[in-house]
Enzyme design. Structure first.
Site, mmCIF file in Angstrom:
data_model
loop_
_atom_site.group_PDB
_atom_site.id
_atom_site.type_symbol
_atom_site.label_atom_id
_atom_site.label_comp_id
_atom_site.label_asym_id
_atom_site.label_seq_id
_atom_site.Cartn_x
_atom_site.Cartn_y
_atom_site.Cartn_z
ATOM 1 N N ARG A 33 39.895 60.559 48.690
ATOM 2 C CA ARG A 33 38.423 61.485 48.853
ATOM 3 C C ARG A 33 37.333 60.023 50.008
ATOM 4 O O ARG A 33 36.396 60.893 50.451
ATOM 5 C CB ARG A 33 37.924 60.969 47.583
ATOM 6 C CG ARG A 33 38.411 62.282 46.919
ATOM 7 C CD ARG A 33 37.482 63.041 45.002
ATOM 8 N NE ARG A 33 37.895 64.340 44.673
ATOM 9 C CZ ARG A 33 36.971 64.755 43.767
ATOM 10 N NH1 ARG A 33 36.702 63.887 42.916
ATOM 11 N NH2 ARG A 33 37.810 65.307 43.281
ATOM 12 N N ASP A 138 22.124 68.979 38.880
ATOM 13 C CA ASP A 138 23.487 67.884 39.100
ATOM 14 C C ASP A 138 23.436 66.709 39.620
ATOM 15 O O ASP A 138 22.344 66.674 40.659
ATOM 16 C CB ASP A 138 24.478 69.468 40.003
ATOM 17 C CG ASP A 138 26.083 68.239 39.494
ATOM 18 O OD1 ASP A 138 26.611 69.534 38.313
ATOM 19 O OD2 ASP A 138 26.388 67.643 40.474
HETATM 20 C C1 LIG Z 1 34.024 69.990 35.826
HETATM 21 S S1 LIG Z 1 31.427 69.867 36.723
HETATM 22 C C2 LIG Z 1 31.536 71.149 34.794
HETATM 23 C C3 LIG Z 1 30.258 71.837 35.380
HETATM 24 C C4 LIG Z 1 29.646 72.765 34.470
HETATM 25 N N1 LIG Z 1 28.955 71.839 33.759
HETATM 26 C C5 LIG Z 1 30.646 74.014 33.615
HETATM 27 O O1 LIG Z 1 31.642 73.192 32.781
HETATM 28 O O2 LIG Z 1 31.670 74.749 34.258
HETATM 29 C C6 LIG Z 1 30.685 68.582 35.951
HETATM 30 C C7 LIG Z 1 29.997 68.320 37.359
HETATM 31 O O3 LIG Z 1 29.212 66.951 36.887
HETATM 32 C C8 LIG Z 1 28.190 66.491 37.921
HETATM 33 N N2 LIG Z 1 27.746 65.582 36.859
HETATM 34 C C9 LIG Z 1 28.784 64.395 36.939
HETATM 35 N N3 LIG Z 1 27.940 63.021 36.745
HETATM 36 C C10 LIG Z 1 26.669 63.651 36.196
HETATM 37 C C11 LIG Z 1 25.547 62.861 36.411
HETATM 38 N N4 LIG Z 1 25.485 61.236 35.300
HETATM 39 N N5 LIG Z 1 24.401 64.188 35.713
HETATM 40 C C12 LIG Z 1 23.902 64.962 36.353
HETATM 41 N N6 LIG Z 1 25.202 65.128 36.552
HETATM 42 C C13 LIG Z 1 26.527 64.779 36.845
HETATM 43 C C14 LIG Z 1 29.475 66.806 38.566
HETATM 44 O O4 LIG Z 1 28.537 66.245 39.648
HETATM 45 C C15 LIG Z 1 30.175 67.593 38.140
HETATM 46 O O5 LIG Z 1 29.205 69.322 39.463
#
Ligand SMILES: C[S@@+](CC[C@H](N)C(=O)[O-])C[C@H]1O[C@@H](n2cnc3c(N)ncnc32)[C@H](O)[C@@H]1O
Length: 174
Positions: A33, A138
């Protein structure tokens, strides 16, 4: 090639900016990445990149975007949505107050849109007219852009929608 010290700095920065903890089992993923980030920023020296990540807000955001994992699906772990329909929403409707729902890590939007479909269905099921609003956020600005567009390619053999979800009611086919 990233050395151990540089890898640690990357993990520390990511944790500091967004609370994401990358454990030691993922060096190959991090390296891959970071190489993509180097290509996107055109900064091929890792020490220069690391100092830019600290001082340049745009590069810092690109760094965050490059290291988040955005896996999502419509109705991912469907029991949560079913529980919302069976328990949380009817209890909230009974309070007779507007409902605000916060989806804090929405990725490309499938989760908040699944919440929205569940709410619309529950309102119909329980004959409720309580106003419901949903806010989704997000930390990754790229996925938020996709979520705002709300255009999806759905493979119904892979993504399983609940039996009550009438696709034609909630989506426009393009
Ligand atoms: C694995 S995805 C899950 C998406 C959705 N909640 C689901 O369960 O289908 C995790 C998401 O969390 C976001 N994320 C990680 N740290 C975060 C933070 N501190 N604040 C907001 N979003 C965050 C990432 O960018 C990513 O898009």
């Amino acid at each position: 090639m990233l050395d151990e010290n540089q890898l640690s700095l990357i993990k520390e920065k990511l944790y500091k900016y967004c609370g994401i903890f990358l454990n030691d089992s993922k060096p190959a993923m991090i390296k891959n990445r970071i190489y993509h980030l180097m290509r996107d920023t055109q900064i091929y020296n890792i020490d220069t990149l690391l100092s830019n990540i600290e001082s340049n807000a745009k590069i810092q955001q690109q760094f965050i975007n490059s290291l988040t994992t955005n896996k999502t699906d419509f109705f991912r772990e469907v029991f949560h949505f079913q529980d919302m329909i069976d328990r949380s929403l009817p209890a909230l409707f009974r309070l007779n107050k507007p409902i605000k729902i916060y989806c804090c890590a929405s990725s490309t939007g499938q989760e908040p849109y699944s919440i929205a479909m569940s709410v619309l269905y529950a309102k119909k099921l329980y004959k409720s007219s309580i106003p419901v609003s949903i806010v989704a956020t997000d930390i990754d600005t790229n996925v938020l852009q996709e979520a705002k567009e709300g255009i999806y390619t759905i493979d119904f053999k892979v993504e399983k929608f609940p039996h009550w979800c009438d696709i034609d009611e909630y989506f426009d086919a393009l």
